[in-house]
Design an enzyme around this catalytic site. Structure first.
Site, PDB file in Angstrom:
ATOM      1  N   ARG A  14       0.854  -1.200   0.000  1.00 52.94           N
ATOM      2  CA  ARG A  14       0.000   0.000   0.000  1.00 52.94           C
ATOM      3  C   ARG A  14       0.887   1.246   0.000  1.00 52.94           C
ATOM      4  O   ARG A  14       1.064   1.879  -1.015  1.00 52.94           O
ATOM      5  CB  ARG A  14      -0.950  -0.033   1.217  1.00 52.94           C
ATOM      6  CG  ARG A  14      -2.129   0.925   1.084  1.00 52.94           C
ATOM      7  CD  ARG A  14      -1.808   2.379   1.436  1.00 52.94           C
ATOM      8  NE  ARG A  14      -1.457   2.586   2.834  1.00 52.94           N
ATOM      9  CZ  ARG A  14      -0.995   3.739   3.308  1.00 52.94           C
ATOM     10  NH1 ARG A  14      -0.813   4.783   2.517  1.00 52.94           N
ATOM     11  NH2 ARG A  14      -0.654   3.849   4.582  1.00 52.94           N
ATOM     12  N   ASP A  15       1.543   1.539   1.117  1.00 52.32           N
ATOM     13  CA  ASP A  15       2.359   2.763   1.156  1.00 52.32           C
ATOM     14  C   ASP A  15       3.582   2.607   0.256  1.00 52.32           C
ATOM     15  O   ASP A  15       4.011   3.556  -0.396  1.00 52.32           O
ATOM     16  CB  ASP A  15       2.782   3.064   2.602  1.00 52.32           C
ATOM     17  CG  ASP A  15       2.786   4.560   2.900  1.00 52.32           C
ATOM     18  OD1 ASP A  15       2.657   5.330   1.940  1.00 52.32           O
ATOM     19  OD2 ASP A  15       2.913   4.942   4.076  1.00 52.32           O
ATOM     20  N   TYR A 142      -6.336   5.146  11.361  1.00 50.14           N
ATOM     21  CA  TYR A 142      -5.169   6.021  11.143  1.00 50.14           C
ATOM     22  C   TYR A 142      -5.516   7.437  11.579  1.00 50.14           C
ATOM     23  O   TYR A 142      -6.602   7.937  11.241  1.00 50.14           O
ATOM     24  CB  TYR A 142      -4.860   6.118   9.643  1.00 50.14           C
ATOM     25  CG  TYR A 142      -3.893   5.115   9.084  1.00 50.14           C
ATOM     26  CD1 TYR A 142      -2.552   5.129   9.425  1.00 50.14           C
ATOM     27  CD2 TYR A 142      -4.318   4.189   8.130  1.00 50.14           C
ATOM     28  CE1 TYR A 142      -1.653   4.232   8.857  1.00 50.14           C
ATOM     29  CE2 TYR A 142      -3.434   3.282   7.556  1.00 50.14           C
ATOM     30  CZ  TYR A 142      -2.098   3.308   7.921  1.00 50.14           C
ATOM     31  OH  TYR A 142      -1.218   2.430   7.359  1.00 50.14           O
ATOM     32  N   GLU A 144      -4.249  10.529  10.430  1.00 49.22           N
ATOM     33  CA  GLU A 144      -3.344  11.088   9.425  1.00 49.22           C
ATOM     34  C   GLU A 144      -2.767  12.431   9.880  1.00 49.22           C
ATOM     35  O   GLU A 144      -3.478  13.258  10.450  1.00 49.22           O
ATOM     36  CB  GLU A 144      -4.081  11.259   8.090  1.00 49.22           C
ATOM     37  CG  GLU A 144      -3.112  11.534   6.958  1.00 49.22           C
ATOM     38  CD  GLU A 144      -3.785  11.886   5.645  1.00 49.22           C
ATOM     39  OE1 GLU A 144      -5.004  12.092   5.635  1.00 49.22           O
ATOM     40  OE2 GLU A 144      -3.072  11.956   4.636  1.00 49.22           O
ATOM     41  N   THR A 177       3.087  11.297   9.030  1.00 50.59           N
ATOM     42  CA  THR A 177       2.766  11.355   7.596  1.00 50.59           C
ATOM     43  C   THR A 177       3.820  12.082   6.775  1.00 50.59           C
ATOM     44  O   THR A 177       4.154  11.670   5.665  1.00 50.59           O
ATOM     45  CB  THR A 177       1.384  12.027   7.419  1.00 50.59           C
ATOM     46  OG1 THR A 177       0.450  11.273   8.203  1.00 50.59           O
ATOM     47  CG2 THR A 177       0.933  12.039   5.973  1.00 50.59           C
ATOM     48  N   HIS A 205       3.893   4.567  12.638  1.00 52.10           N
ATOM     49  CA  HIS A 205       4.136   4.488  11.191  1.00 52.10           C
ATOM     50  C   HIS A 205       5.093   5.626  10.826  1.00 52.10           C
ATOM     51  O   HIS A 205       4.706   6.789  10.827  1.00 52.10           O
ATOM     52  CB  HIS A 205       2.765   4.635  10.512  1.00 52.10           C
ATOM     53  CG  HIS A 205       2.752   4.693   9.031  1.00 52.10           C
ATOM     54  ND1 HIS A 205       2.131   3.723   8.259  1.00 52.10           N
ATOM     55  CD2 HIS A 205       3.217   5.602   8.150  1.00 52.10           C
ATOM     56  CE1 HIS A 205       2.216   4.041   6.982  1.00 52.10           C
ATOM     57  NE2 HIS A 205       2.874   5.174   6.883  1.00 52.10           N
ATOM     58  N   HIS A 207       7.999   7.801   8.554  1.00 48.36           N
ATOM     59  CA  HIS A 207       8.474   8.136   7.191  1.00 48.36           C
ATOM     60  C   HIS A 207       9.900   8.648   7.291  1.00 48.36           C
ATOM     61  O   HIS A 207      10.347   9.085   8.344  1.00 48.36           O
ATOM     62  CB  HIS A 207       7.545   9.148   6.511  1.00 48.36           C
ATOM     63  CG  HIS A 207       6.388   8.489   5.812  1.00 48.36           C
ATOM     64  ND1 HIS A 207       6.472   7.993   4.535  1.00 48.36           N
ATOM     65  CD2 HIS A 207       5.139   8.204   6.237  1.00 48.36           C
ATOM     66  CE1 HIS A 207       5.313   7.450   4.189  1.00 48.36           C
ATOM     67  NE2 HIS A 207       4.471   7.553   5.217  1.00 48.36           N
TER      68      HIS A 207
HETATM   69  C1  LIG Z   1      -1.391   8.278   4.889  1.00 50.21           C
HETATM   70  C2  LIG Z   1      -1.449   8.131   3.432  1.00 50.21           C
HETATM   71  O1  LIG Z   1      -0.503   7.866   2.758  1.00 50.21           O
HETATM   72  S1  LIG Z   1      -2.925   8.348   2.738  1.00 50.21           S
HETATM   73  C3  LIG Z   1      -2.912   7.574   1.266  1.00 50.21           C
HETATM   74  C4  LIG Z   1      -4.293   7.491   0.847  1.00 50.21           C
HETATM   75  N1  LIG Z   1      -4.379   6.690  -0.328  1.00 50.21           N
HETATM   76  C5  LIG Z   1      -4.602   7.238  -1.504  1.00 50.21           C
HETATM   77  O2  LIG Z   1      -4.691   8.465  -1.688  1.00 50.21           O
HETATM   78  C6  LIG Z   1      -4.798   6.238  -2.574  1.00 50.21           C
HETATM   79  C7  LIG Z   1      -4.741   6.833  -3.912  1.00 50.21           C
HETATM   80  N2  LIG Z   1      -5.803   7.812  -4.084  1.00 50.21           N
HETATM   81  C8  LIG Z   1      -6.746   7.682  -5.039  1.00 50.21           C
HETATM   82  O3  LIG Z   1      -6.787   6.738  -5.802  1.00 50.21           O
HETATM   83  C9  LIG Z   1      -7.734   8.813  -5.152  1.00 50.21           C
HETATM   84  O4  LIG Z   1      -7.176   9.974  -4.567  1.00 50.21           O
HETATM   85  C10 LIG Z   1      -9.094   8.461  -4.484  1.00 50.21           C
HETATM   86  C11 LIG Z   1      -9.745   7.325  -5.230  1.00 50.21           C
HETATM   87  C12 LIG Z   1      -8.924   8.104  -3.028  1.00 50.21           C
HETATM   88  C13 LIG Z   1     -10.022   9.713  -4.537  1.00 50.21           C
HETATM   89  O5  LIG Z   1      -9.953  10.211  -5.834  1.00 50.21           O
HETATM   90  P1  LIG Z   1     -10.806  11.498  -6.307  1.00 50.21           P
HETATM   91  O6  LIG Z   1     -12.231  11.275  -6.007  1.00 50.21           O
HETATM   92  O7  LIG Z   1     -10.412  11.746  -7.725  1.00 50.21           O
HETATM   93  O8  LIG Z   1     -10.366  12.702  -5.363  1.00 50.21           O
HETATM   94  P2  LIG Z   1      -8.949  13.450  -5.258  1.00 50.21           P
HETATM   95  O9  LIG Z   1      -7.852  12.474  -5.269  1.00 50.21           O
HETATM   96  O10 LIG Z   1      -8.868  14.587  -6.251  1.00 50.21           O
HETATM   97  O11 LIG Z   1      -9.093  14.163  -3.830  1.00 50.21           O
HETATM   98  C14 LIG Z   1      -9.194  13.417  -2.686  1.00 50.21           C
HETATM   99  C15 LIG Z   1     -10.531  13.644  -2.026  1.00 50.21           C
HETATM  100  O12 LIG Z   1     -10.537  12.848  -0.833  1.00 50.21           O
HETATM  101  C16 LIG Z   1     -10.846  13.692   0.286  1.00 50.21           C
HETATM  102  N3  LIG Z   1     -10.200  13.118   1.444  1.00 50.21           N
HETATM  103  C17 LIG Z   1      -8.965  13.327   1.928  1.00 50.21           C
HETATM  104  N4  LIG Z   1      -8.782  12.601   3.032  1.00 50.21           N
HETATM  105  C18 LIG Z   1      -9.916  11.910   3.239  1.00 50.21           C
HETATM  106  C19 LIG Z   1     -10.324  10.988   4.195  1.00 50.21           C
HETATM  107  N5  LIG Z   1      -9.519  10.643   5.186  1.00 50.21           N
HETATM  108  N6  LIG Z   1     -11.556  10.452   4.105  1.00 50.21           N
HETATM  109  C20 LIG Z   1     -12.375  10.810   3.096  1.00 50.21           C
HETATM  110  N7  LIG Z   1     -12.033  11.665   2.142  1.00 50.21           N
HETATM  111  C21 LIG Z   1     -10.814  12.219   2.215  1.00 50.21           C
HETATM  112  C22 LIG Z   1     -10.341  15.044  -0.120  1.00 50.21           C
HETATM  113  O13 LIG Z   1     -10.927  16.047   0.662  1.00 50.21           O
HETATM  114  C23 LIG Z   1     -10.780  15.086  -1.575  1.00 50.21           C
HETATM  115  O14 LIG Z   1     -12.164  15.305  -1.610  1.00 50.21           O
HETATM  116  P3  LIG Z   1     -12.854  16.476  -2.514  1.00 50.21           P
HETATM  117  O15 LIG Z   1     -12.565  16.084  -3.919  1.00 50.21           O
HETATM  118  O16 LIG Z   1     -14.286  16.394  -2.140  1.00 50.21           O
HETATM  119  O17 LIG Z   1     -12.207  17.746  -2.112  1.00 50.21           O
END
Ligand SMILES: CC(=O)SCCNC(=O)CCNC(=O)[C@H](O)C(C)(C)COP(=O)(O)OP(=O)(O)OC[C@H]1O[C@@H](n2cnc3c(N)ncnc32)[C@H](O)[C@@H]1OP(=O)(O)O
Length: 506
Positions: A14-15, A142, A144, A177, A205, A207
């Site tokens: 994942r990460d 988490y 974050e 993070t 966790h 980094h």
């Molecule tokens: C600790 C970490 O490393 S976190 C890693 C998290 N994992 C990822 O991001 C996986 C890869 N991400 C993705 O594939 C995409 O970003 C997805 C599928 C999650 C969302 O994609 P999209 O709908 O296109 O949104 P986008 O990436 O532009 O923006 C993220 C959205 O998530 C929202 N968001 C951020 N954190 C969270 C959360 N904890 N819970 C819910 N929503 C969240 C943001 O506010 C944003 O929403 P908005 O568009 O209404 O402003």
């Protein structure tokens, strides 16, 4: 002494996959999840973020199908979001049973990204956890950006944990993070939470933005964290996560009050597999798993090892299924050369040893790499003897290369007194050459060592300017070794390195 068990959660899939340019296929993810749980024996694996892609869903389905049949489903975790039912729908489709719910651990992220108040956020989290529980899912949470939260909005962090304490969650996961923590801050923040929330299981966790991830892992555990998140080779977004091999070795050696289930011997193997699957080469000096970390280069060190292992530390290569070696170059002394000659079964008089050492130093000065398998050639050259009996000789070859046709090779060679000739095609000229070679050795019912690495470089400076150097790493049943070829043509330099390999075979 009563030892504390520390859970190791691997998040390479994942990460680790958030490393720019890295994408694992479904079958690679399955193979790694299996290896990590059954050979490396980590306690849990985080295999994906929910909602990412159709390919990711298929990968998690394959992993959960396997894990269910192996009785390991509770060890497969997926990162999910506070997004109503969207992540939960994904969880259902994936077959995973443990979700690592990403909530906001700092007021800054909450206000600016989700644009919500703490109460609104907690209400959203409550709904997701409730629904998850009804579906029979287990939840870890988490926080974050928790490290920034502790620095800048600790009251918010406490509010969040006060709330989480009332929820049916299994663990609270504390991510640094942005990799901003120092070891002393890591200790201070985590020990504060451990004493304030004694019933919560905390994972830490780290980094690696300041190269402090392993130090922070040690301090996190010393402060009372019960689990840590690691990735193989330290993969991860930006500078990555805490690297598994170094973190495990440091915990074993520096924290005797801690125990873990991980098998040290398999850390190198999984590291090499992740190197191949990720396409990211392990730096030669990466602790525990890098190519050079068990190589003594300085003559004084090689001499000291001869005299009661004076330059050994607790990080013995054998712990990881590796071997100590002695480099050949301008900082070599007699002891380096002797060590390598012993491996080759060659003995020289004191005087000859000095001459050979001198030549190796000269070659090093000219920036030339000398491998152990080169030594017989250096000896032959310096002492003017027939130290190298070329049992195998490549006599003639034709290599073709043309547009839209497969490269081909015809090869004639001598093995002892017998001559052989074969032709073959391949993906490139050298591959075609190797295929012809394999046909010849196939006739003799002999398998060739496997090529595990092929590095080409143009040595800089001096008289080797226009030459191309190919260093090939080979692996057969019980040894790994390198041979080197030098020529103005790249393929020819690889063929020269290959002929040296053939002459090492019985
Ligand atoms: C600790 C970490 O490393 S976190 C890693 C998290 N994992 C990822 O991001 C996986 C890869 N991400 C993705 O594939 C995409 O970003 C997805 C599928 C999650 C969302 O994609 P999209 O709908 O296109 O949104 P986008 O990436 O532009 O923006 C993220 C959205 O998530 C929202 N968001 C951020 N954190 C969270 C959360 N904890 N819970 C819910 N929503 C969240 C943001 O506010 C944003 O929403 P908005 O568009 O209404 O402003």
């Amino acid at each position: 002494m009563k030892r504390r068990y520390i859970e190791i959660m691997d998040t390479t899939l994942r990460d680790g996959e958030q490393t720019s340019g890295v994408s694992f296929s479904a079958s690679e993810k399955l193979a790694l999840a299996q290896l990590l749980l059954t050979e490396v024996r980590v306690d849990r694996v985080e295999v994906a973020s929910a909602r990412v892609s159709a390919g990711e869903l298929e990968a998690v389905q394959q992993i959960t199908t396997w894990a269910a049949s192996a009785g390991l489903l509770d060890k497969i975790e997926v990162l999910t979001f506070v997004d109503g039912k969207a992540s939960l729908d994904w969880m259902r489709a994936s077959g995973a049973k443990v979700m690592n719910l990403l909530t906001k651990g700092s007021l800054n992220h909450l206000i600016h990204q989700l644009k919500k108040s703490p109460d609104e956020h907690f209400a959203d989290i409550r709904l997701v956890i409730e629904e998850a529980q009804q579906e029979g899912l287990q939840t870890n949470v988490y926080l974050e950006d928790w490290s920034n939260g502790m620095r800048n909005s600790p009251d918010y962090v406490f509010q969040l944990l006060d709330f989480l304490q009332t929820q049916p969650i299994r663990r609270a996961l504390l991510p640094d993070t942005l990799g901003i923590l120092t070891p002393s801050e890591t200790y201070a923040f985590i020990s504060q939470l451990v004493s304030r929330y004694p019933t919560i299981h905390f994972d830490f966790h780290a980094h690696n933005d300041y190269d402090l991830s392993v130090a922070n892992v040690l301090e996190g555990i010393r402060a009372g964290a019960q689990g840590i998140h690691l990735t193989v080779n330290g993969l991860g977004e930006r500078a990555g996560n805490a690297p598994m091999a170094s973190a495990i070795a440091a915990l074993r050696d520096f924290m005797p009050d801690v125990k873990m289930g991980v098998t040290e011997k398999s850390l190198y193997q999984v590291s090499k597999i992740v190197e191949t699957f990720s396409g990211l080469r392990i730096p030669d000096n990466k602790p525990v798993v890098g190519d050079n970390v068990f190589t003594q280069t300085a003559g004084i060190h090689a001499d000291g090892d001869k005299k009661n292992n004076l330059y050994f530390n607790a990080l013995l290569p054998e712990r990881f299924g590796r071997k100590r070696s002695y480099a050949l170059g301008k900082t070599s002394g007699k002891a380096n050369i002797e060590n390598n000659l012993r491996e080759l079964g060659i003995q020289l008089s004191e005087n000859d040893l000095k001459k050979v050492t001198q030549r190796v130093i000269e070659l090093g000065d000219q920036k030339e790499v000398v491998t152990r398998e080169d030594l017989p050639y250096v000896i032959a050259d310096v002492l003017n003897t027939n130290a190298v009996v070329s049992r195998v000789e490549i006599l003639n070859y034709v290599l073709t290369h043309s547009k839209d046709l497969k490269p081909s090779a015809t090869l004639r060679m001598r093995i002892n007194e017998e001559q052989f000739e074969e032709s073959a095609q391949g993906d490139g000229q050298y591959d075609a050459f190797m295929n012809a070679l394999k046909k010849i050795y196939g006739k003799k019912n002999q398998t060739l060592p496997v090529l595990t690495d092929y590095a080409v470089r143009i040595p800089t400076g001096g008289r080797t300017d226009a030459l191309c150097e190919t260093i090939i790493t080979w692996k057969d049943k019980n040894r790994e070794f390198k041979t080197r070829g030098l020529d103005s043509d790249q393929t020819v330099s690889a063929i020269k390195a290959t002929q040296k390999m053939l002459n090492t075979l019985d």
